[in-house]
Design a protein around this motif. Structure first.
Motif, mmCIF file in Angstrom:
data_model
loop_
_atom_site.group_PDB
_atom_site.id
_atom_site.type_symbol
_atom_site.label_atom_id
_atom_site.label_comp_id
_atom_site.label_asym_id
_atom_site.label_seq_id
_atom_site.Cartn_x
_atom_site.Cartn_y
_atom_site.Cartn_z
ATOM 1 N N LEU A 118 94.651 27.522 19.563
ATOM 2 C CA LEU A 118 94.944 28.650 20.545
ATOM 3 C C LEU A 118 94.942 28.121 21.893
ATOM 4 O O LEU A 118 94.083 27.043 22.305
ATOM 5 C CB LEU A 118 93.679 29.711 20.505
ATOM 6 C CG LEU A 118 93.444 30.771 21.664
ATOM 7 C CD1 LEU A 118 94.833 31.697 21.611
ATOM 8 C CD2 LEU A 118 92.364 31.648 21.712
ATOM 9 N N ILE A 119 95.990 28.730 22.745
ATOM 10 C CA ILE A 119 95.860 28.300 24.153
ATOM 11 C C ILE A 119 95.937 29.694 25.060
ATOM 12 O O ILE A 119 96.288 30.520 24.694
ATOM 13 C CB ILE A 119 97.308 27.669 24.545
ATOM 14 C CG1 ILE A 119 97.519 26.330 23.992
ATOM 15 C CG2 ILE A 119 97.367 27.587 26.101
ATOM 16 C CD1 ILE A 119 99.033 25.690 24.084
ATOM 17 N N VAL A 120 94.825 29.682 25.957
ATOM 18 C CA VAL A 120 94.621 30.760 26.946
ATOM 19 C C VAL A 120 95.181 30.178 28.333
ATOM 20 O O VAL A 120 94.932 29.234 28.784
ATOM 21 C CB VAL A 120 93.390 31.219 27.185
ATOM 22 C CG1 VAL A 120 93.191 32.472 28.048
ATOM 23 C CG2 VAL A 120 92.806 31.399 25.616
ATOM 24 N N VAL A 121 96.180 31.098 28.799
ATOM 25 C CA VAL A 121 96.851 30.917 30.342
ATOM 26 C C VAL A 121 96.256 31.703 31.234
ATOM 27 O O VAL A 121 96.538 32.855 31.135
ATOM 28 C CB VAL A 121 98.346 30.631 30.228
ATOM 29 C CG1 VAL A 121 98.773 30.521 31.561
ATOM 30 C CG2 VAL A 121 98.880 29.718 29.287
ATOM 31 N N ASP A 122 95.691 31.227 32.293
ATOM 32 C CA ASP A 122 95.050 32.071 33.328
ATOM 33 C C ASP A 122 95.440 31.519 34.904
ATOM 34 O O ASP A 122 94.907 30.664 35.340
ATOM 35 C CB ASP A 122 93.564 31.936 33.364
ATOM 36 C CG ASP A 122 93.000 32.834 34.197
ATOM 37 O OD1 ASP A 122 93.624 34.021 34.723
ATOM 38 O OD2 ASP A 122 91.537 32.718 34.798
ATOM 39 N N TYR A 123 96.633 32.096 35.318
ATOM 40 C CA TYR A 123 97.218 33.137 34.757
ATOM 41 C C TYR A 123 98.899 32.746 35.031
ATOM 42 O O TYR A 123 99.171 31.917 35.830
ATOM 43 C CB TYR A 123 96.980 34.665 35.006
ATOM 44 C CG TYR A 123 97.183 34.834 36.693
ATOM 45 C CD1 TYR A 123 98.205 35.332 37.123
ATOM 46 C CD2 TYR A 123 96.119 34.430 37.612
ATOM 47 C CE1 TYR A 123 98.399 35.669 38.703
ATOM 48 C CE2 TYR A 123 96.023 34.558 38.884
ATOM 49 C CZ TYR A 123 97.427 35.299 39.698
ATOM 50 O OH TYR A 123 97.343 35.524 40.934
ATOM 51 N N ALA A 124 99.837 33.670 34.321
ATOM 52 C CA ALA A 124 101.188 32.962 34.380
ATOM 53 C C ALA A 124 101.670 32.901 35.990
ATOM 54 O O ALA A 124 102.611 32.128 36.215
ATOM 55 C CB ALA A 124 101.984 34.048 33.750
ATOM 56 N N GLY A 125 101.285 33.752 36.889
ATOM 57 C CA GLY A 125 101.633 33.784 38.260
ATOM 58 C C GLY A 125 101.335 32.691 38.968
ATOM 59 O O GLY A 125 101.904 32.560 40.104
ATOM 60 N N LEU A 126 100.570 31.720 38.524
ATOM 61 C CA LEU A 126 99.995 30.588 39.137
ATOM 62 C C LEU A 126 100.668 29.306 38.445
ATOM 63 O O LEU A 126 100.342 28.202 39.196
ATOM 64 C CB LEU A 126 98.489 30.517 39.276
ATOM 65 C CG LEU A 126 97.624 31.299 39.913
ATOM 66 C CD1 LEU A 126 96.317 31.363 39.648
ATOM 67 C CD2 LEU A 126 98.139 31.558 41.142
ATOM 68 N N MET A 127 101.518 29.473 37.464
ATOM 69 C CA MET A 127 102.345 28.280 37.034
ATOM 70 C C MET A 127 103.327 28.156 37.863
ATOM 71 O O MET A 127 103.892 28.951 38.460
ATOM 72 C CB MET A 127 102.782 28.649 35.530
ATOM 73 C CG MET A 127 101.305 28.727 34.776
ATOM 74 S SD MET A 127 101.826 29.003 32.908
ATOM 75 C CE MET A 127 102.358 26.989 32.557
#
Length: 503
Positions: free
Chosen positions: A336-345
């Motif tokens: 599993l990958i959790v990305v926090d959050y898309a707006g900061l990529m």
């Protein structure tokens, strides 16, 4: 100048014009050859612009039900600027003079595709060399990001179309997956969310699926995302958690607070916030020995979790992919990958990064592709628009994701986090204003009702699921402890372990 001369002479972009001519000649001679290569190569992958254009014409003619031959081709290609000084007759003679058998067409198509990939690599590597040779214009990290993003884009385009499956095979695979889930005894088709309410609604986090968790600031989306990562790891699943706004120490403090039952302020300061401060000095007492021991016990419990935290700022999907692939190949694997959050990529493109919608759209597609490539679920956190704040009913809706690029379309399921207590308390703290011509009794009743609603809503959290491709839509209820910033199932003991292996 000397370096430029040798570079241009000795390093030319690769091409395979012989294979291109042979493939086009074969299709022109026998139109059935197109069906054997159409999912392997496309017009843009031909080195010769003329050959690529001709391949596109073959598609247009043949798929419209007509025959591609010298006669039909003449009306569409005669006098075309791409022919240059070559006559159409000479061009078609060259194609028909290179005809191979239809069975050999796919191998020539793969050769063209392979040469195209090497041309793309040549271009990216050349651009990287050029950027490296211009000191001061680009930082090393920007050059690496651009290179990794380019390689990711190439990798996405090099996988040939997946084979088709009969309905019988698809149904057999689905039945086997259901049988496997039943035999596991959890009733889950995917890995656990760590929260039974979410597991019951969704059947777990499915392989190759992308999930979107959206919320307004202060709703606790990081807390829930981190709770899911921690509890999934406690269930034995290897997890990668990327945070773009919190350090590893800050996330560790949250986990420590949840385990020890302390406020996050206590973990950050080493002082007690569960008892009043000293009246005379105004200082707070240091944590007691048993509280320090509880924090140490949390560390020992965390040592058993297969959870890795990445806090690289402005990470690209290409860089995340590199780390994820290394974890996937390791003994622990990656589930599993959790990305926090898309707006900061970062999208890896300075141009796209200046336009939030385009940046998020590109990132969304790359994350969805990554989930498919690694065959694991990815949970992506996103911030909702301010439209929620302008409505009387503060419950979020899918339309609040309107500014989030293609995330709404790409996600297999959308979860929207809402805590009514936050808005009610904000309203109560601002004070209740007496309306014109409102009696004092009605005013006090209204103020009392608001206080009652605040008390009733405390600790309640709703996870709305307005989109779910693999299950029902609905609402899940969780409990949120503001002091420890931790979510639990409503049936859980608030003083119980912050995470443990599910029964």
């Amino acid at each position: 100048m000397e370096a430029d001369f040798y570079g241009s002479v000795l390093r030319q972009p690769p091409e395979n014009l012989a294979a291109e001519q042979s493939l086009l000649g074969t299709i022109l001679f026998d139109n059935r050859a197109l069906a054997t290569v159409d999912d392997i190569v496309g017009p843009e992958q031909f080195a010769s612009a003329l050959n690529g254009h001709t391949f596109g014409l073959f598609r247009k003619i043949i798929y419209s039900g007509n025959t591609a031959d010298p006669i039909t081709l003449r009306s569409m290609l005669d006098g075309h600027i791409l022919l240059g000084r070559m006559s159409l007759g000479d061009y078609m003679q060259a194609l028909l003079g290179s005809v191979i058998g239809v069975p050999a067409a796919p191998s020539h198509a793969r050769a063209i595709r392979d040469t195209w990939v090497r041309r793309c690599l040549f271009k990216i590597c050349t651009e990287t060399l050029d950027r490296c040779a211009r000191p001061g214009e680009d930082g090393a990290s920007e050059i690496v990001d651009a290179l990794e993003t380019g390689l990711l884009d190439i990798a996405r385009g090099t996988v040939e179309a997946a084979p088709t499956h009969s309905l019988e095979d698809a149904m057999r695979s689905a039945r086997q997956a259901a049988l496997d889930a039943c035999q596991r005894g959890t009733g889950l088709a995917g890995i656990t969310w760590g929260y039974r309410a979410l597991d019951r609604m969704t059947g777990g986090l499915m392989p190759s699926a992308m999930y979107l968790l959206g919320a307004r600031p202060a709703m606790g989306k990081t807390a829930l995302g981190f709770g899911i990562a921690t509890r999934a790891a406690a269930a034995g699943h290897s997890v990668l958690f990327w945070s773009g706004e919190m350090t590893a120490a800050q996330l560790g403090a949250r986990a420590g607070a949840a385990w020890a039952g302390l406020s996050t302020q206590s973990v950050f300061t080493g002082r007690r916030y569960d008892i009043p401060e000293d009246v005379e000095t105004g200082e707070r007492e240091a944590l007691s020995g048993w509280q320090w021991r509880d924090l140490e016990a949390g560390e020992r419990a965390a040592a058993t979790l297969p959870l890795q935290i990445d806090t690289q700022s402005r990470i690209t999907v290409a860089r995340l992919r590199s780390r994820a692939r290394r974890m996937k190949r390791s003994r622990a694997g990656l589930d599993l990958i959790v990305v926090d959050y898309a707006g900061l990529m970062s999208s890896g493109s300075d141009y796209a990064d200046q336009k939030p919608y385009e940046r998020i759209t590109k990132i969304s597609g790359q994350l969805k592709q990554l989930a498919t490539e690694l065959e694991i679920p990815i949970l992506v956190l996103a911030q909702l628009s301010r439209e929620t704040e302008r409505r009387e009913d503060k419950r979020p809706m899918m339309s609040d994701l309107r500014d989030s690029g293609a995330l709404e379309q790409d996600a297999d399921a959308i979860l929207l986090l809402h805590r009514e207590h936050y808005y009610l308390k904000k309203q109560a703290d601002a004070g209740v204003t007496r309306k014109d011509k409102e009696s004092y009794e009605d005013y006090t009743n209204r103020a009392s009702e608001l206080v009652q609603r605040v008390n009733q809503a405390e600790g309640r959290a709703d996870v709305l699921i307005p989109k779910n491709r693999q299950g029902p839509e609905g609402t899940c209820h969780l409990h949120f402890t503001n002091r420890t910033t931790w979510f639990r199932d409503t049936s859980e003991d608030v003083n119980g372990p912050a995470w443990c292996r599910p029964e």
